[in-house]
Write a protein that holds these residues in place. Structure first.
Motif, PDB file in Angstrom:
ATOM      1  N   ALA A 135      -3.370   2.284  -4.541  1.00 42.36           N
ATOM      2  CA  ALA A 135      -3.176   2.368  -3.094  1.00 42.36           C
ATOM      3  C   ALA A 135      -4.498   2.770  -2.447  1.00 42.36           C
ATOM      4  O   ALA A 135      -5.462   3.129  -3.135  1.00 42.36           O
ATOM      5  N   ALA A 174       3.494  -0.982  -7.126  1.00 40.69           N
ATOM      6  CA  ALA A 174       3.527  -0.195  -5.889  1.00 40.69           C
ATOM      7  C   ALA A 174       4.890  -0.350  -5.221  1.00 40.69           C
ATOM      8  O   ALA A 174       5.470   0.623  -4.722  1.00 40.69           O
ATOM      9  N   ASP A 227       0.864  -1.178   0.000  1.00 40.79           N
ATOM     10  CA  ASP A 227       0.000   0.000   0.000  1.00 40.79           C
ATOM     11  C   ASP A 227       0.904   1.233   0.000  1.00 40.79           C
ATOM     12  O   ASP A 227       1.477   1.603   1.022  1.00 40.79           O
ATOM     13  N   SER A 228       1.011   1.863  -1.169  1.00 43.61           N
ATOM     14  CA  SER A 228       2.061   2.857  -1.387  1.00 43.61           C
ATOM     15  C   SER A 228       1.619   4.301  -1.163  1.00 43.61           C
ATOM     16  O   SER A 228       2.364   5.232  -1.494  1.00 43.61           O
TER      17      SER A 228
END
Lengths: 429, 429
Positions: free
Chosen positions: A325, A364, A81-82
């Protein structure tokens, strides 16, 4: 709780995501490289073998391995999750109700809500309370299959506060998942600057950013460059300073209007440019040819009741490396589940489940500079994976609004929240 | 696993939903009647006392009760999901990918997808396979806090098949949650009728519906009356026959166009009229004055990538009794989590969290004729409740895309999926 040698067996589909060098573009966004009836060997937290069960389970090395039987489920790389604003103190439930009642963003801010209200809460909160809040969110993310998360500061908006938040994030790294901190001083202008945004940028560039660099508290620097946020010249000055200090760059751009922030991000070689709901169509080819990842955040569009998502198909057709994200934050995207980001990508932006999964893992990871060690399931990579209660990987984008993850493994360790941890978390809710 | 006497303690907020007689309308939709720091006593599956902990915990009756400490969380009535197509055989992942690729509903049907493809799967599936699929979904719903679910037939589209599906649903009642079956023969025209919809309605009315009534396999009869579905005269004939046989009526109306189905539902005294995305504005006051519940299904709008939700605010202002449901089905709403329906109601239809919660419990129960025994937490009602990992009830509509439920209790029994159950479920995925 990490066995020296682990045999993961019983995967109906194992998505290795092996393929062309990241970032993946165009057809590369479909490279899941699925192995049916697969097994995988993990030693000291790293993958050492992955392939068909018939081959892997006959390796001499698995003889004394501990077994993790996933019983016909789908195994894939843990989500990366960037883009998150993980540390925010408390939910903004009053803003939520005001928005339902029809108040605008400006009215909510005038009524004491918005980013400024989070800043108030975060400045007042004890370090222990901030830590407990972020810790709870990390477990929630982990329970949904996320194994790595980027986390921005930006809810303190003064030097001591921003440094404190970054230290809290640093202390949470690996508790239980990997946390990559980003300095987002230029998120909003704090009250004490009375709207003097140039002076605030001066302060960030001359005082705060060097302190963050000296203490090595962030890998990235981010700026919110949009209409009603920081201007293009301010963003340029701030990002150039960040680049000189050795930070990687990330940019919030074109969420409400494209004021040139996308082109600036590309020009400065940013790792990622995020949002893009209102990207100027003329800039799409420029972004498509660049090495900057286009990070799409459909959760905030949904939460704000909007209908204009980022033009994912046009970006993909232009060759852009797309990532997904959650944008997890208390004001515009209280969504910690990457599976929901995947589902929104499929249903709202017409990305295929395969494209969305590549975007939520390999790409990501690339945008965070860590694709060499996570984002795919290959020998030599970290054993970061999730087991999903599904028989076909496409169910991840299809069944929405819930959590299909049944096990999350980080560096070979099966994550199981301590009961007290979740209780403490709830106390701060 | 149901103790004779249970003390539920430690609720930071207990939403009793006590209030005016259902169905709740207007201001009644906000009646949560929250007790802070609450406790509740359950005996033989029924609530016998609920109130502030200071009073309840001093009752003589709790002395030898088993304790369920919910540790500062939110307790509310279990969700009543009043519109689902629970039994469908298998997910429609090919349709999903075709839709992403830009194919229309008609093109998908022509390519072998749509309701007809589910009918093929359901007709071919063994009773055991159908049971395993629906059983898995019931556990998924229960894990998200649903304690009662309406379940429609309509994926067999012939007499023997529809009866078989209804028998499977009947056998699943209470396994682990309550299942209320609805006969939806008039879902689509099966292949063997070659588009002769009048003849199919004749067949349903003269042969299938009486057989369902004789075997008491459904409480309700439902029809899909819309553009490209059954016509208004067909729906009238079918629903009037159902009413003569003593069935309660439910109607799929105005999902794609309001061809008069809403007014028909009101005229015939239907328990519920469902969808309403395209309700004729002139009919809103008529529905508002009626005893027919307006059941809104925002999940299908999201999944189909649409932006036109039902006009919830106009319906509420007109006095309509609004309910919320998942519309769980494999073609247009693969969403089993009522919390997600609540979140979509808040973010897409501007219902307040309180209104959405009343709609998802009391009013949904009323639409199923069971509001006398479930939907609120009051003495004399079934002990059907959910414990949510939240400190404030508004978090239910705010945090979206995941599952906040940590415990679900049905008739006083804490539901815990047998490990084998979930493994079997996955095998049929």
């Amino acid at each position: 709780m990490m066995p020296k040698r682990l045999l993961v067996r019983g995967a109906r589909q194992l998505l290795t995501l092996r393929g062309s060098a990241p970032p993946r573009r165009g057809a590369g966004l479909k490279e899941l490289s699925i192995i049916e009836n697969a097994a995988m060997v993990v030693e000291d937290g790293q993958i050492t073998a992955v392939g068909p069960a018939s081959r892997i389970e006959n390796l001499a090395t698995v003889r004394h391995a501990e077994e993790l039987n996933v019983r016909g489920r789908v195994v894939m790389p843990g989500f990366v999750d960037s883009h998150t604003h993980l540390l925010y103190g408390a939910p903004r439930l009053e803003d939520f109700e005001m928005r339902i009642a029809g108040r605008s963003y400006e009215e909510i801010a005038a009524a004491g809500g918005g980013i400024a209200s989070s800043a108030k809460k975060v400045r007042r909160a004890s370090q222990a309370a901030l830590r407990a809040q972020a810790q709870r969110e990390l477990w929630r993310m982990a329970a949904c299959g996320t194994t790595t998360v980027e986390a921005k500061s930006g809810y303190a908006l003064d030097g001591p506060g921003e440094l404190r938040c970054l230290r809290v994030l640093d202390g949470l790294d690996g508790q239980p998942i990997e946390v990559l901190p980003t300095f987002l001083g230029a998120h909003a202008v704090p009250e004490e600057f009375h709207g003097r945004s140039d002076a605030y940028i001066d302060y960030l560039v001359s005082e705060v950013m060097p302190a963050v660099a000296a203490r090595k508290l962030a890998r990235f620097v981010d700026v919110y460059c949009d209409r009603n946020a920081f201007s293009l010249p301010q963003a340029r000055r701030y990002l150039e300073a960040a680049r000189r200090l050795g930070f990687g760059l990330r940019v919030h751009a074109a969420q409400f209007a494209d004021i040139g922030a996308v082109a600036l991000a590309v020009e400065l070689g940013a790792h990622s440019v995020d949002h893009l709901e209102r990207i100027d169509p003329a800039v799409i080819p420029v972004l498509g040819r660049s090495s900057t990842v286009a990070t799409l955040l459909p959760g905030s569009v949904l939460f704000l009741g909007g209908s204009q998502h980022a033009p994912a198909r046009a970006l993909i057709e232009a060759g852009a490396a797309v990532a997904l994200a959650t944008d997890y934050n208390p004001g515009t995207s209280p969504m910690w589940n990457m599976q929901m980001a995947v589902a929104l990508a499929c249903t709202q932006m017409r990305m295929t489940p395969a494209e969305a999964i590549v975007a939520a893992t390999v790409n990501a990871a690339y945008s965070l500079g860590i694709a060499d060690r996570t984002g795919t399931l290959e020998s030599g990579k970290q054993a970061d994976f999730v087991v999903l209660d599904a028989g076909d990987y496409r169910e991840i984008g299809y069944y929405f609004g819930a959590n299909l993850a049944v096990m999350t493994v980080k560096n070979g360790r099966l994550l199981e929240p301590p009961e007290e941890e979740s209780t403490d978390g709830k106390e701060t809710g």
